[in-house]
Design an enzyme around this catalytic site. Structure first.
Site, PDB file in Angstrom:
ATOM      1  N   ARG A   1      26.301  47.205  26.965  1.00 36.24           N
ATOM      2  CA  ARG A   1      27.019  48.514  25.500  1.00 36.24           C
ATOM      3  C   ARG A   1      25.485  47.915  24.296  1.00 36.24           C
ATOM      4  O   ARG A   1      25.338  48.003  23.889  1.00 36.24           O
ATOM      5  CB  ARG A   1      28.067  48.734  25.624  1.00 36.24           C
ATOM      6  CG  ARG A   1      28.568  50.328  24.697  1.00 36.24           C
ATOM      7  CD  ARG A   1      29.234  50.177  24.531  1.00 36.24           C
ATOM      8  NE  ARG A   1      30.480  49.754  23.843  1.00 36.24           N
ATOM      9  CZ  ARG A   1      30.597  48.852  22.548  1.00 36.24           C
ATOM     10  NH1 ARG A   1      29.977  49.494  21.711  1.00 36.24           N
ATOM     11  NH2 ARG A   1      31.689  48.086  22.375  1.00 36.24           N
TER      12      ARG A   1
ATOM     13  N   TYR B   1      41.430  31.157  41.906  1.00 34.72           N
ATOM     14  CA  TYR B   1      40.460  30.454  40.930  1.00 34.72           C
ATOM     15  C   TYR B   1      39.417  30.239  41.913  1.00 34.72           C
ATOM     16  O   TYR B   1      38.457  30.926  40.951  1.00 34.72           O
ATOM     17  CB  TYR B   1      40.836  29.095  40.112  1.00 34.72           C
ATOM     18  CG  TYR B   1      40.211  28.771  39.066  1.00 34.72           C
ATOM     19  CD1 TYR B   1      40.171  29.380  38.167  1.00 34.72           C
ATOM     20  CD2 TYR B   1      39.494  27.489  39.953  1.00 34.72           C
ATOM     21  CE1 TYR B   1      39.649  28.577  36.501  1.00 34.72           C
ATOM     22  CE2 TYR B   1      38.804  27.345  39.173  1.00 34.72           C
ATOM     23  CZ  TYR B   1      39.142  27.988  37.360  1.00 34.72           C
ATOM     24  OH  TYR B   1      38.235  27.129  36.341  1.00 34.72           O
TER      25      TYR B   1
ATOM     26  N   LYS C   1      36.282  32.823  40.662  1.00 34.65           N
ATOM     27  CA  LYS C   1      35.172  32.327  39.480  1.00 34.65           C
ATOM     28  C   LYS C   1      33.864  32.490  40.374  1.00 34.65           C
ATOM     29  O   LYS C   1      32.726  32.743  40.367  1.00 34.65           O
ATOM     30  CB  LYS C   1      35.145  31.135  39.708  1.00 34.65           C
ATOM     31  CG  LYS C   1      36.508  30.393  38.222  1.00 34.65           C
ATOM     32  CD  LYS C   1      35.871  30.598  37.267  1.00 34.65           C
ATOM     33  CE  LYS C   1      36.761  30.303  36.055  1.00 34.65           C
ATOM     34  NZ  LYS C   1      35.962  30.821  34.524  1.00 34.65           N
TER      35      LYS C   1
END
Length: 316
Positions: free
Chosen positions: A108, A147, A151
């Site tokens: 944005r 994790y 990731k």
């Protein structure tokens, strides 16, 4: 002429984030530090609170954020097993929902965005040292998967926002980093061993101590972030950032005992599930594209880190 930027650092009150905020403020930028303080602490950024160019915001990036930014460093996520396994669903949400929210903000506002990825994307590697073109050897259903796979999914999202929406991305794969402001109870070997040695407690090595790690001092890592963010739009990464000099865990424990003059005994405990046997970055790409390699010798970094923990423990 120096161009002043509005920069968002998520996870900015954490170990790496707070050092990054220091560097960005010193360079004359306006910094918004966002952290939900799960593992980060306002104590790490107290010294910046009165700076008119610094702003602290308590916020969880799994919820959207509406700001106007020039650059975003997305560092928010607990990074040690003891913390990311505490609430594994929230860890995955931080990696996935958090990335979607930050990428949406970058799209944005047309901001450039850096993702703090991890060497954990390589899992328990069958390639040594690890290069960026290695796809990894990861257990998708283990206790570390929240994790590791979180990731990996974040990297996927970054690449797809780049390809689909033209978002300017940078992906850093961070290997073991150490230095002042590490969390004293995060279960990582450097902070663990230093705190145990300073308290005269037994130093716990998991397994026989022959597993290897490579350790990069925090100042070197922050320098790499800044250089990566400064590269042209054609370079997205991922790029390995870490120290290619390898130590066994036992060597590390013995160095810290000697450096602190501790009487601590070294004891062995069983190796945790999915704990990688060796971790060492191939940093040829970082040398080539960023002109970067670690500069702070391990001994010097350890001295500074031990000094920090001595002061920290005295203040308790």
């Amino acid at each position: 002429m120096h161009l002043k930027k509005r920069i968002l650092v998520t996870g900015g009150a954490g170990f790496l984030g707070s050092h990054l905020c220091d560097r960005l403020i010193a360079a004359g930028h306006d910094v918004i530090c966002v952290d939900n303080c799960f593992t980060g602490t306002k104590h790490n950024v107290y010294h910046l609170m009165d700076d008119p160019h610094f702003e602290f915001m308590r916020h969880d990036i799994t919820f959207p954020l509406y700001l106007e930014m020039d650059e975003i460093y997305n560092l928010a996520c607990p990074a040690s097993p003891i913390h990311y396994q505490h609430d594994p669903v929230q860890t995955t949400k931080t990696c996935v929902h958090g990335s979607i929210n930050m990428l949406g903000l970058a799209k944005r506002t047309r901001a450039k965005i850096l993702q703090a990825s991890t060497s954990e994307v390589y899992g328990d590697p069958e390639m040594h040292p690890q290069r960026e073109d290695y796809w990894g050897h990861v257990n998708p259903i283990g206790t570390r998967s929240c994790y590791d796979e979180g990731k990996r999914c974040a990297e996927t999202l970054f690449m797809d926002y780049h390809r689909q929406h033209g978002v300017r991305i940078k992906v850093a794969r961070i290997f073991n980093t150490y230095g002042p402001r590490m969390h004293p109870n995060d279960g990582r070997v450097v902070s663990n061993f230093i705190v145990q040695a300073l308290r005269g407690e037994e130093i716990t090595i998991y397994g026989d101590g022959s597993q290897t790690r490579s350790f990069c001092y925090v100042d070197d890592m922050i320098e790499a972030f800044l250089r990566l963010m400064g590269t042209g739009p054609e370079f997205t990464g991922p790029v390995n950032l870490g120290n290619p000099h390898e130590f066994t865990i036992r060597e590390l424990a013995e160095r810290i005992v000697a450096m602190t003059g501790s009487r601590s005994k070294i004891v062995h405990k069983p190796l945790p599930h999915d704990d990688p046997r060796q971790r060492k970055p191939d940093i040829a790409l970082a040398r080539e594209r960023l002109g970067w390699e670690p500069r702070v010798p391990f001994e010097e970094g350890l001295i500074r880190t031990v000094a920090y923990f001595e002061e920290f423990l005295r203040a308790l």
